[in-house]
Design an enzyme around this catalytic site. Structure first.
Site: not given
Ligand code: SIN
Length: 537
Positions: A120, A236, A293, A352, A387
């Site tokens: 991610e 998010h 993010r 988020h 985060r």
């Molecule tokens: C996601 O799956 O993109 C969210 C995971 C997260 O917020 O840690």
């Protein structure tokens, strides 16, 4: 007023997500009498909705290491993560995951028999373990709720927490609750653990469920605990943005709980495109679409402003076996008429995750004796200003377990009890939720400035009435009102851009501000006051 019912326990856990249930199970194993209180159904919190997984280094991925995970976490945190918190929580991941698996959670296996890994935003390696493809939180919640039921731990569902009760000495003495019919109750206990999740409902559109109303931060502030870093609300980058049906007069239906399109989709090669089909993340950050993010969400927001569009596109058509790897996302897309296998997915940022919260040590202890916090409600120093993806389930597991041990250790110290009931219950500031959400969405999303924050604050203050909350909705609205005041104050105070906190009037990071902002208590009118954390000498 109805008669108040009463019960007693060693520990009351408020919330039934990953942190709360881990703590409850561990505390019961340590011999404590535990009661879990949750305002809705046991699985109605945020844990169930987590898609990506748990970021953890298990030592079986070549080229990855705990040190690399630590560096990625610190980098994402924008200079505000605390090195000790990061090292301890990340290093404790493998044993916490082993305990979770021993409790019945099943993670996806790769072709070679080892656990499969996803990647991610902000991660330099494939290190995120997942379950059911993109249904990790649902599997964790299932396993923990089943373990609680097997152990026959008492769970009071449908009870909202109203007050942390304290003895005259200031120490925790229990929890006040209201049931679904508004009947008050008191749980006497020397320890209360807040595990209530975040406050995504401050905003008109969020990936969070309806339960995410900031209850734990409000309870903690009113009990005298310190909170920090509230201005760092993580958006998010890719919430599914359903395009409105023709003739409805609206461009999109991007309000309420928006389904998540997990970052792991980008980890498998999906890319973001603007309305002209251009890959706008290339050149913004060396990791491009897999940048942390905050970087991706801010870039999308700028792209939307530049193009006048209401969403960008996530092109996942080259992701192999999309429906198998991402069944939840696939179903959500199909439900709004999008086929992600053949066409790009319309996405937009949505509130988020709360990076800040109730200040705790690395064992869940707050500044109030007997009050603990774990999970999204807490601020341990792990997340800093932003985060790192999939570090939150990890933190909930590690701190949930440690908090249980802290409660058991702390109860060896004799304490004078004696409940002081708030009688009559105090009136608190409550503004209508729609006004709070509108003000926060307009002024306190990605891109804030002094004038906007001040006018949002004025709008909230003008809408406030003082009253005693007598049902769940009023308790939640009171929490959201207090959170709005606190987030607006913290966001106005921090005159720089860092992590999730983007100030259009102070667009640069300024290391004069490289410290947390704290909310310590409420002023005489019940409003939060902000100050800066002292810099260590
Ligand atoms: C996601 O799956 O993109 C969210 C995971 C997260 O917020 O840690």
């Amino acid at each position: 007023m109805s008669e108040v019912w009463e019960a007693a326990a060693d520990l009351v856990v408020v919330g039934s997500g990953v942190a709360g249930l881990t703590a409850a199970l561990d505390a019961a194993e340590l011999g404590l009498r535990v009661v879990v209180v949750t305002k809705d159904a046991p699985d109605a919190g945020s844990t169930r909705w987590a898609q990506g997984g748990i970021a953890v280094v298990l030592g079986d991925v070549s080229g990855d290491s705990v040190d690399a995970h630590i560096v990625d976490t610190l980098t994402a945190g924008g200079g505000l993560s605390e090195a000790l918190a990061v090292r301890e929580i990340v290093s404790a991941g493998p044993s916490a995951v082993a305990r979770l698996r021993a409790r019945g959670a099943v993670f996806d296996a790769g072709g070679d028999g080892r656990l499969a890994r996803g990647r991610e935003g902000g991660h330099s390696a494939f290190r995120v373990i997942h379950a059911g493809g993109d249904a990790t939180g649902a599997e964790i919640e299932r396993a923990l709720v089943a373990a609680v039921q097997d152990r026959q731990l008492p769970m009071l569902a449908g009870h909202v927490a109203t007050d942390v009760l304290r003895a005259e000495s200031g120490e925790v003495a229990g929890l006040g609750v209201l049931d679904d019919a508004g009947r008050p109750g008191v749980l006497h206990a020397p320890a209360v653990l807040l595990a209530t999740g975040g406050y995504g409902q401050l905003y008109a559109s969020s990936t969070n469920p309806a339960t995410a109303t900031g209850d734990g931060v409000a309870l903690a502030l009113r009990a005298g605990a310190t909170v920090a870093d509230l201005e760092f609300v993580q958006f998010h980058p890719t919430a599914l943005c359903p395009v409105a049906a023709p003739g409805t007069g609206r461009r999109t239906r991007a309000v309420g709980r928006l389904p998540l399109v997990t970052e792991a989709v980008r980890g498998e090669g999906a890319v973001l495109l603007d309305r002209a089909g251009r890959r706008f993340m290339t050149g913004v950050h060396p990791l491009a679409d897999l940048a942390p993010r905050d970087v991706v969400a801010a870039a999308i927001t700028r792209t939307l402003a530049d193009t006048g569009a209401e969403h960008v596109h996530l092109d996942a058509t080259a992701v192999p076996q999309f429906a198998v790897r991402f069944p939840t996302v696939f179903a959500a897309c199909r439900a709004v008429g999008v086929d992600p296998v053949r066409e790009p997915i319309p996405v937009t940022p949505a509130a988020h995750y709360a990076c800040g919260g109730v200040v705790t040590d690395l064992h869940g202890r707050t500044a109030v004796p007997g009050l603990y916090a774990a999970g999204e409600v807490a601020r341990t120093g792990l997340h800093g200003a932003n985060r790192l993806a999939s570090n939150s389930l990890l933190e909930g597991l590690v701190i949930g377990e440690r908090a249980a041990r802290a409660v058991a250790a702390d109860r060896q110290v004799p304490r004078a009890m004696g409940v002081v009931l708030p009688e009559p219950a105090p009136a608190v500031a409550i503004a209508p939720r729609s006004i709070v959400q509108h003000a926060m969405t307009v002024a306190a999303g990605i891109g804030r400035d002094a004038a906007g924050l001040a006018s949002a604050s004025d709008a909230v203050e003008a809408a406030i009435a003082l009253r005693v909350p007598t049902d769940r909705t009023a308790v939640e609205d009171a929490a959201l009102t207090l959170l709005a005041q606190a987030v607006l104050a913290a966001a106005g105070h921090r005159r720089e851009t860092r992590g999730c906190h983007v100030r259009t009037d102070f667009p640069e990071r300024d290391d004069v501000w490289q410290r947390s902002s704290l909310v310590i208590g409420l002023d005489g009118a019940g409003r939060p006051t902000v100050q800066e954390m002292a810099v260590a000498a």
